[in-house]
Design a protein around this motif. Structure first.
Motif, PDB file in Angstrom:
ATOM      1  N   GLY A 126       6.523 -13.661 -43.597  1.00 31.91           N
ATOM      2  CA  GLY A 126       7.556 -12.637 -43.520  1.00 31.91           C
ATOM      3  C   GLY A 126       8.162 -12.571 -42.131  1.00 31.91           C
ATOM      4  O   GLY A 126       7.554 -13.023 -41.157  1.00 31.91           O
ATOM      5  N   ALA A 127       9.351 -12.005 -42.021  1.00 30.84           N
ATOM      6  CA  ALA A 127       9.964 -11.795 -40.711  1.00 30.84           C
ATOM      7  C   ALA A 127       9.135 -10.779 -39.942  1.00 30.84           C
ATOM      8  O   ALA A 127       8.626  -9.819 -40.512  1.00 30.84           O
ATOM      9  CB  ALA A 127      11.392 -11.303 -40.868  1.00 30.84           C
ATOM     10  N   GLY A 128       8.941 -11.008 -38.656  1.00 29.87           N
ATOM     11  CA  GLY A 128       8.112 -10.135 -37.833  1.00 29.87           C
ATOM     12  C   GLY A 128       6.747 -10.755 -37.591  1.00 29.87           C
ATOM     13  O   GLY A 128       6.603 -11.975 -37.585  1.00 29.87           O
ATOM     14  N   VAL A 129       5.745  -9.910 -37.411  1.00 28.98           N
ATOM     15  CA  VAL A 129       4.397 -10.387 -37.069  1.00 28.98           C
ATOM     16  C   VAL A 129       3.613 -10.756 -38.330  1.00 28.98           C
ATOM     17  O   VAL A 129       3.549  -9.983 -39.279  1.00 28.98           O
ATOM     18  CB  VAL A 129       3.628  -9.324 -36.254  1.00 28.98           C
ATOM     19  CG1 VAL A 129       2.217  -9.800 -35.957  1.00 28.98           C
ATOM     20  CG2 VAL A 129       4.371  -9.016 -34.955  1.00 28.98           C
ATOM     21  N   ASN A 130       3.045 -11.946 -38.308  1.00 28.57           N
ATOM     22  CA  ASN A 130       2.181 -12.460 -39.365  1.00 28.57           C
ATOM     23  C   ASN A 130       0.825 -12.782 -38.763  1.00 28.57           C
ATOM     24  O   ASN A 130       0.703 -12.942 -37.542  1.00 28.57           O
ATOM     25  CB  ASN A 130       2.768 -13.742 -39.968  1.00 28.57           C
ATOM     26  CG  ASN A 130       4.035 -13.493 -40.712  1.00 28.57           C
ATOM     27  OD1 ASN A 130       4.030 -13.309 -41.908  1.00 28.57           O
ATOM     28  ND2 ASN A 130       5.160 -13.468 -39.997  1.00 28.57           N
ATOM     29  N   ARG A 131      -0.171 -12.905 -39.613  1.00 31.63           N
ATOM     30  CA  ARG A 131      -1.513 -13.288 -39.165  1.00 31.63           C
ATOM     31  C   ARG A 131      -2.015 -14.411 -40.060  1.00 31.63           C
ATOM     32  O   ARG A 131      -1.914 -14.313 -41.286  1.00 31.63           O
ATOM     33  CB  ARG A 131      -2.482 -12.111 -39.283  1.00 31.63           C
ATOM     34  CG  ARG A 131      -2.186 -10.968 -38.387  1.00 31.63           C
ATOM     35  CD  ARG A 131      -3.003  -9.704 -38.698  1.00 31.63           C
ATOM     36  NE  ARG A 131      -4.194  -9.903 -39.476  1.00 31.63           N
ATOM     37  CZ  ARG A 131      -5.442  -9.688 -39.030  1.00 31.63           C
ATOM     38  NH1 ARG A 131      -5.632  -9.248 -37.804  1.00 31.63           N
ATOM     39  NH2 ARG A 131      -6.473  -9.877 -39.804  1.00 31.63           N
TER      40      ARG A 131
ATOM     41  N   ARG B  29      -6.118 -17.767 -44.831  1.00 29.76           N
ATOM     42  CA  ARG B  29      -5.342 -16.688 -45.451  1.00 29.76           C
ATOM     43  C   ARG B  29      -4.153 -16.353 -44.550  1.00 29.76           C
ATOM     44  O   ARG B  29      -4.301 -16.265 -43.335  1.00 29.76           O
ATOM     45  CB  ARG B  29      -6.251 -15.471 -45.631  1.00 29.76           C
ATOM     46  CG  ARG B  29      -5.639 -14.306 -46.329  1.00 29.76           C
ATOM     47  CD  ARG B  29      -6.657 -13.199 -46.589  1.00 29.76           C
ATOM     48  NE  ARG B  29      -7.132 -12.555 -45.375  1.00 29.76           N
ATOM     49  CZ  ARG B  29      -8.373 -12.646 -44.881  1.00 29.76           C
ATOM     50  NH1 ARG B  29      -9.292 -13.368 -45.491  1.00 29.76           N
ATOM     51  NH2 ARG B  29      -8.704 -12.007 -43.774  1.00 29.76           N
ATOM     52  N   LEU B  30      -2.987 -16.142 -45.154  1.00 29.36           N
ATOM     53  CA  LEU B  30      -1.798 -15.719 -44.426  1.00 29.36           C
ATOM     54  C   LEU B  30      -1.504 -14.279 -44.813  1.00 29.36           C
ATOM     55  O   LEU B  30      -1.437 -13.952 -46.002  1.00 29.36           O
ATOM     56  CB  LEU B  30      -0.598 -16.608 -44.768  1.00 29.36           C
ATOM     57  CG  LEU B  30       0.722 -16.261 -44.080  1.00 29.36           C
ATOM     58  CD1 LEU B  30       0.616 -16.417 -42.566  1.00 29.36           C
ATOM     59  CD2 LEU B  30       1.852 -17.118 -44.634  1.00 29.36           C
ATOM     60  N   GLU B  31      -1.336 -13.404 -43.795  1.00 29.76           N
ATOM     61  CA  GLU B  31      -1.105 -11.980 -44.028  1.00 29.76           C
ATOM     62  C   GLU B  31       0.168 -11.520 -43.322  1.00 29.76           C
ATOM     63  O   GLU B  31       0.530 -12.037 -42.267  1.00 29.76           O
ATOM     64  CB  GLU B  31      -2.271 -11.148 -43.481  1.00 29.76           C
ATOM     65  CG  GLU B  31      -3.606 -11.492 -44.072  1.00 29.76           C
ATOM     66  CD  GLU B  31      -4.751 -10.734 -43.402  1.00 29.76           C
ATOM     67  OE1 GLU B  31      -4.540 -10.135 -42.325  1.00 29.76           O
ATOM     68  OE2 GLU B  31      -5.862 -10.758 -43.954  1.00 29.76           O
ATOM     69  N   HIS B  32       0.808 -10.503 -43.913  1.00 31.70           N
ATOM     70  CA  HIS B  32       1.984  -9.867 -43.319  1.00 31.70           C
ATOM     71  C   HIS B  32       1.988  -8.402 -43.746  1.00 31.70           C
ATOM     72  O   HIS B  32       1.896  -8.103 -44.944  1.00 31.70           O
ATOM     73  CB  HIS B  32       3.268 -10.558 -43.785  1.00 31.70           C
ATOM     74  CG  HIS B  32       4.507  -9.938 -43.234  1.00 31.70           C
ATOM     75  ND1 HIS B  32       4.881 -10.078 -41.919  1.00 31.70           N
ATOM     76  CD2 HIS B  32       5.452  -9.163 -43.794  1.00 31.70           C
ATOM     77  CE1 HIS B  32       6.001  -9.431 -41.708  1.00 31.70           C
ATOM     78  NE2 HIS B  32       6.370  -8.845 -42.843  1.00 31.70           N
ATOM     79  N   ASP B  33       2.067  -7.500 -42.772  1.00 29.75           N
ATOM     80  CA  ASP B  33       2.085  -6.054 -43.049  1.00 29.75           C
ATOM     81  C   ASP B  33       0.929  -5.615 -43.944  1.00 29.75           C
ATOM     82  O   ASP B  33       1.104  -4.812 -44.857  1.00 29.75           O
ATOM     83  CB  ASP B  33       3.414  -5.634 -43.694  1.00 29.75           C
ATOM     84  CG  ASP B  33       4.569  -5.629 -42.717  1.00 29.75           C
ATOM     85  OD1 ASP B  33       4.315  -5.535 -41.495  1.00 29.75           O
ATOM     86  OD2 ASP B  33       5.722  -5.713 -43.166  1.00 29.75           O
ATOM     87  N   GLY B  34      -0.268  -6.172 -43.711  1.00 27.13           N
ATOM     88  CA  GLY B  34      -1.450  -5.785 -44.475  1.00 27.13           C
ATOM     89  C   GLY B  34      -1.546  -6.405 -45.858  1.00 27.13           C
ATOM     90  O   GLY B  34      -2.488  -6.131 -46.597  1.00 27.13           O
ATOM     91  N   ARG B  35      -0.577  -7.235 -46.218  1.00 25.45           N
ATOM     92  CA  ARG B  35      -0.593  -7.895 -47.528  1.00 25.45           C
ATOM     93  C   ARG B  35      -0.974  -9.364 -47.366  1.00 25.45           C
ATOM     94  O   ARG B  35      -0.589 -10.014 -46.392  1.00 25.45           O
ATOM     95  CB  ARG B  35       0.778  -7.840 -48.197  1.00 25.45           C
ATOM     96  CG  ARG B  35       1.247  -6.460 -48.574  1.00 25.45           C
ATOM     97  CD  ARG B  35       2.655  -6.480 -49.147  1.00 25.45           C
ATOM     98  NE  ARG B  35       3.584  -7.035 -48.161  1.00 25.45           N
ATOM     99  CZ  ARG B  35       4.467  -7.990 -48.397  1.00 25.45           C
ATOM    100  NH1 ARG B  35       4.596  -8.510 -49.577  1.00 25.45           N
ATOM    101  NH2 ARG B  35       5.261  -8.422 -47.435  1.00 25.45           N
ATOM    102  N   VAL B  36      -1.705  -9.876 -48.336  1.00 22.21           N
ATOM    103  CA  VAL B  36      -2.035 -11.299 -48.345  1.00 22.21           C
ATOM    104  C   VAL B  36      -0.881 -12.045 -48.996  1.00 22.21           C
ATOM    105  O   VAL B  36      -0.536 -11.789 -50.149  1.00 22.21           O
ATOM    106  CB  VAL B  36      -3.352 -11.563 -49.109  1.00 22.21           C
ATOM    107  CG1 VAL B  36      -3.610 -13.053 -49.224  1.00 22.21           C
ATOM    108  CG2 VAL B  36      -4.514 -10.862 -48.421  1.00 22.21           C
ATOM    109  N   LEU B  37      -0.269 -12.954 -48.232  1.00 23.62           N
ATOM    110  CA  LEU B  37       0.851 -13.752 -48.741  1.00 23.62           C
ATOM    111  C   LEU B  37       0.382 -15.053 -49.362  1.00 23.62           C
ATOM    112  O   LEU B  37       1.072 -15.635 -50.189  1.00 23.62           O
ATOM    113  CB  LEU B  37       1.836 -14.057 -47.609  1.00 23.62           C
ATOM    114  CG  LEU B  37       2.465 -12.858 -46.912  1.00 23.62           C
ATOM    115  CD1 LEU B  37       3.402 -13.328 -45.811  1.00 23.62           C
ATOM    116  CD2 LEU B  37       3.206 -11.987 -47.918  1.00 23.62           C
ATOM    117  N   GLY B  38      -0.777 -15.525 -48.942  1.00 22.72           N
ATOM    118  CA  GLY B  38      -1.318 -16.769 -49.471  1.00 22.72           C
ATOM    119  C   GLY B  38      -2.748 -16.944 -49.043  1.00 22.72           C
ATOM    120  O   GLY B  38      -3.164 -16.449 -47.990  1.00 22.72           O
TER     121      GLY B  38
END
Length: 99
Positions: free
Chosen positions: A47-52, A22-31
């Motif tokens: 997204g620009a910035g920190v991703n997880r 799972r790819l996350e950015h700002d608490g949202r799941v991007l994929g």
């Protein structure tokens, strides 16, 4: 900008096929998806910035100390490709910025 990963199972020496990622950015799941037969997953846009990127290692390995591996990474160049590989075993893992 794009994201990809490649997961290798260090115990078997083979790709980790079918591992949930799972790819996350700002608490949202991007994929969210599973690695293919070659242990790869690609085509997401971080997204620009920190991703997880979150690897469901407990769903892949029957007996593991790390049921989940989370790798946080920073996107500073939105036009760049970001590749985050994972080398996995039941009691250890490693990652790096790939190309």
């Amino acid at each position: 900008m794009s994201f990809s990963t490649h997961v290798l199972d260090a115990v078997t020496g083979r790709p980790a096929a079918g591992l949930l990622v799972r790819l996350e950015h700002d608490g949202r799941v991007l994929g969210e998806g599973r690695t293919d037969e070659d242990g790869r997953l690609k085509g997401w846009t971080p997204g620009a910035g920190v991703n997880r990127v979150v690897f469901d290692t407990g769903g892949y390995l029957a007996d593991t100390f790390y049921p989940e591996v989370v790798v946080a990474f920073t996107v500073t160049d939105p036009s760049a490709h970001h590749h985050v590989p994972l080398l996995l075993s039941p009691y250890a893992y490693s990652t790096y910025r790939g190309s």
